[in-house]
Design a protein around this motif. Structure first.
Motif, PDB file in Angstrom:
ATOM      1  N   ASP A  40      -6.292   7.475  -5.905  1.00 51.61           N
ATOM      2  CA  ASP A  40      -6.153   6.865  -4.589  1.00 51.61           C
ATOM      3  C   ASP A  40      -5.765   5.396  -4.673  1.00 51.61           C
ATOM      4  OD1 ASP A  40      -7.246   9.016  -2.628  1.00 51.61           O
ATOM      5  OD2 ASP A  40      -8.725   8.961  -4.246  1.00 51.61           O
ATOM      6  N   LYS A  41      -4.965   4.958  -3.715  1.00 51.86           N
ATOM      7  CA  LYS A  41      -4.623   3.547  -3.583  1.00 51.86           C
ATOM      8  C   LYS A  41      -5.322   2.997  -2.347  1.00 51.86           C
ATOM      9  CE  LYS A  41      -0.113   3.932  -5.874  1.00 51.86           C
ATOM     10  NZ  LYS A  41       1.359   3.750  -5.740  1.00 51.86           N
ATOM     11  N   ILE A  42      -6.513   2.489  -2.575  1.00 48.05           N
ATOM     12  CA  ILE A  42      -7.318   1.961  -1.476  1.00 48.05           C
ATOM     13  C   ILE A  42      -7.009   0.471  -1.354  1.00 48.05           C
ATOM     14  CG2 ILE A  42      -9.632   1.825  -0.505  1.00 48.05           C
ATOM     15  CD1 ILE A  42      -8.609   4.668  -0.984  1.00 48.05           C
ATOM     16  N   MET A  45      -9.436  -2.301   1.037  1.00 45.39           N
ATOM     17  CA  MET A  45     -10.839  -2.540   0.717  1.00 45.39           C
ATOM     18  C   MET A  45     -10.936  -3.627  -0.355  1.00 45.39           C
ATOM     19  SD  MET A  45     -12.157  -0.374   2.756  1.00 45.39           S
ATOM     20  CE  MET A  45     -11.346   0.870   3.764  1.00 45.39           C
ATOM     21  N   LYS A  47     -11.993  -5.439  -3.785  1.00 47.19           N
ATOM     22  CA  LYS A  47     -11.854  -4.859  -5.124  1.00 47.19           C
ATOM     23  C   LYS A  47     -13.154  -4.223  -5.627  1.00 47.19           C
ATOM     24  CE  LYS A  47      -9.451  -5.887  -9.443  1.00 47.19           C
ATOM     25  NZ  LYS A  47     -10.352  -5.145 -10.313  1.00 47.19           N
ATOM     26  N   SER A  50     -13.101  -0.757  -3.932  1.00 46.06           N
ATOM     27  CA  SER A  50     -12.050   0.176  -4.361  1.00 46.06           C
ATOM     28  C   SER A  50     -12.148   0.534  -5.840  1.00 46.06           C
ATOM     29  CB  SER A  50     -10.669  -0.415  -4.066  1.00 46.06           C
ATOM     30  OG  SER A  50     -10.469  -1.628  -4.767  1.00 46.06           O
ATOM     31  N   ASP A  51     -12.718  -0.371  -6.651  1.00 47.54           N
ATOM     32  CA  ASP A  51     -12.860  -0.085  -8.079  1.00 47.54           C
ATOM     33  C   ASP A  51     -13.779   1.110  -8.347  1.00 47.54           C
ATOM     34  OD1 ASP A  51     -11.134  -2.017  -8.852  1.00 47.54           O
ATOM     35  OD2 ASP A  51     -12.627  -3.418  -9.610  1.00 47.54           O
ATOM     36  N   ASN A  54     -11.543   4.047  -8.775  1.00 48.42           N
ATOM     37  CA  ASN A  54     -10.367   3.856  -9.616  1.00 48.42           C
ATOM     38  C   ASN A  54     -10.463   4.768 -10.839  1.00 48.42           C
ATOM     39  OD1 ASN A  54      -8.133   2.962 -11.007  1.00 48.42           O
ATOM     40  ND2 ASN A  54      -9.053   1.010 -11.611  1.00 48.42           N
ATOM     41  N   GLN A 276      -7.084   5.216   3.634  1.00 46.24           N
ATOM     42  CA  GLN A 276      -8.057   4.145   3.841  1.00 46.24           C
ATOM     43  C   GLN A 276      -9.232   4.595   4.711  1.00 46.24           C
ATOM     44  OE1 GLN A 276      -6.901   1.471   2.051  1.00 46.24           O
ATOM     45  NE2 GLN A 276      -5.005   2.608   1.781  1.00 46.24           N
ATOM     46  N   PHE A 279     -11.329   7.410   3.022  1.00 45.12           N
ATOM     47  CA  PHE A 279     -12.207   6.909   1.973  1.00 45.12           C
ATOM     48  C   PHE A 279     -13.407   6.179   2.571  1.00 45.12           C
ATOM     49  CE2 PHE A 279     -13.286   3.228  -0.808  1.00 45.12           C
ATOM     50  CZ  PHE A 279     -13.955   3.936  -1.780  1.00 45.12           C
ATOM     51  N   THR A 329     -14.284  -5.101   3.480  1.00 39.53           N
ATOM     52  CA  THR A 329     -12.905  -5.548   3.645  1.00 39.53           C
ATOM     53  C   THR A 329     -12.868  -6.810   4.495  1.00 39.53           C
ATOM     54  OG1 THR A 329     -10.728  -4.912   4.534  1.00 39.53           O
ATOM     55  CG2 THR A 329     -12.650  -4.085   5.696  1.00 39.53           C
TER      56      THR A 329
END
Length: 451
Positions: A40-42, A45, A47, A50-51, A54, A276, A279, A329
């Protein structure tokens, strides 16, 4: 991403036995031809949020996202994304009238989120045949009952199943790794799935009635009742062409492309809804399901002793460090919606409930320390008592010898005996005074401990 006028996600939670099984389970998922990892490319959010998902960094990733492959759907007879499913219901129309209502939909994808907390979530991506909000709400009223509502492929004599059974058929292939329990916090047959929905709607003055039904997944058998205060809490309007309805059961976004931003809504916004926003909702669902897990274990007495409470404290600390965020975010529309959803799930109150055993743990530790100190004090007092008794006899013997040797130079036998008697009385009074203070101290200590 292909644009659709409506898209719904139906979420089915489960947990597995032991956090230590997480890495082995992920290794098996990665090797399996039944699942395909999704990276996923979040983007929007922060880091540190979103990490967590990842999957390119396998060692640090705390949540892996997969999609059930076409091979698995064929192998497990789950049909393709182009096949129609139906669910049929008898709908009452007045006192003596009934009609059969058929709801047709496609299962576009079956996704799986697996978290290091031992909680996993299946997400069924659904497309409904009709785009009418009330018709969709009726369909969702039945489909959210994932353990009871039969869904059938749309052809004669097609086999029927449930979404819960579909989920179980997938994870059954990995049962040799760990045991998986679905809706572990609910009583059998009462399971209810959460839903996240996007629907394109025509322009109108208000969408209160649509939101009332959709955010609760109500059928039209429920009476529409306005509640201005509750509606305000459960409604979020980030722009003039989108509106969100939020409850503990579902979240729904109504978008109106005909108000001028059709290209944006049908491309960028729709894509963000499926990435987005999805998630973000899964992240909050995960928090809710983990808290349910803790509360269920507390309810059955899993954390009744000091050792298991320590384990509980450690697990709760790890969970809060890795997955509980006040700020996710710097984009206002995402953060505002996140806060509304967290409020709808009553997460703050549940956190207070799961922290209560830790308060009890502190009390247990304090009482244990006080009891140990009391035992030490009692042992000291007993030792002093014994020493006092021994000292009493030793003092008597020493006093007799001293009086005999010292006063024997100038006093006769009667004088020496009188002095010895006086020494006995003096030593006895002194020892009695010591004993009195020891017993007084012991009673005072016992009284303080009881208070």
């Amino acid at each position: 991403m292909d644009y659709l006028k409506n898209t719904s996600y139906i979420f089915i939670p489960f947990n597995f036995s032991d956090p230590a099984d997480f890495k082995r389970l992920i290794d098996e998922f990665d090797k399996s031809i039944l699942l395909k990892k999704t990276n996923d490319k979040i983007l929007y959010m922060l880091k540190y949020v979103s990490d967590k998902i990842n999957s390119n960094d396998k060692e640090s990733c705390q949540c892996f996202h997969y999609e059930v492959t076409d091979y698995a759907r064929n192998e497990l007879n789950l049909a393709t994304k182009d096949d129609w499913f139906t669910t049929k219901e008898i709908v009452e129309e007045g006192k003596s009238k009934q009609r059969e209502e058929e709801y047709r939909f496609k299962i576009l994808s079956i996704q799986l989120y697996c978290f290091s907390t031992t909680v996993g979530i299946f997400a069924f991506k659904i497309y409904f045949e009709k785009n009418d909000p009330f018709w969709i709400s009726n369909a969702q009223y039945y489909l959210k009952k994932v353990s009871r509502e039969n869904i059938c492929l749309d052809f004669k004599d097609a086999p029927c199943t449930t979404m819960l059974e579909i989920s179980k058929s997938i994870t059954k292939k990995f049962s040799h790794i760990t045991e998986m329990n679905y809706f572990y916090y609910a009583n059998p047959t009462t399971e209810r799935a959460n839903l996240l929905t996007y629907i394109e709607v025509a322009p109108q003055e208000s969408y209160k009635k649509e939101l009332y039904y959709l955010k609760r997944c109500y059928s039209d058998g429920y009476l529409y009742v306005e509640n201005e205060k509750l509606d305000e809490e459960q409604t979020y309007i980030p722009s003039n062409d989108t509106v969100w309805g939020i409850s503990s059961e579902a979240a729904v976004c109504l978008a109106c492309p005909d108000m001028g931003r059709g290209k944006f809504l049908r491309s960028t916004f729709y894509e963000n809804f499926n990435a987005q926003y999805l998630f973000m909702y899964v992240l909050l669902l995960h928090q809710k399901y983990v808290l349910y897990m803790f509360l269920t274990k507390i309810g059955i007495g899993t954390y009744n002793n000091l050792e298991t409470l320590e384990t509980y404290r450690h697990q709760l600390y790890e969970f809060e460090t890795d997955f509980v965020f006040s700020c996710i975010t710097e984009v206002p529309q995402y953060q505002n919606l996140y806060d509304r959803m967290a409020q709808a799930f009553s997460l703050k109150k549940m956190y207070e409930d799961v922290h209560e055993p830790l308060v009890s743990l502190g009390e247990i530790r304090r009482e244990t320390a006080e009891n140990e100190q009391k035992k030490r004090d009692d042992n000291v007092n007993k030792a002093l008592l014994m020493l006092s008794v021994l000292s009493f006899f030793s003092a008597l013997v020493d006093s007799f010898d001293f009086v005999q040797s010292f006063f024997g130079w100038f006093l006769g036998g009667i004088g020496i005996k009188v002095i010895q008697i006086c020494c006995i009385l003096g030593i006895t009074v002194t020892v009695a005074f010591v004993f009195k203070n020891l017993f007084k101290s012991k009673r005072s200590s016992s009284k303080n401990h009881k208070q």
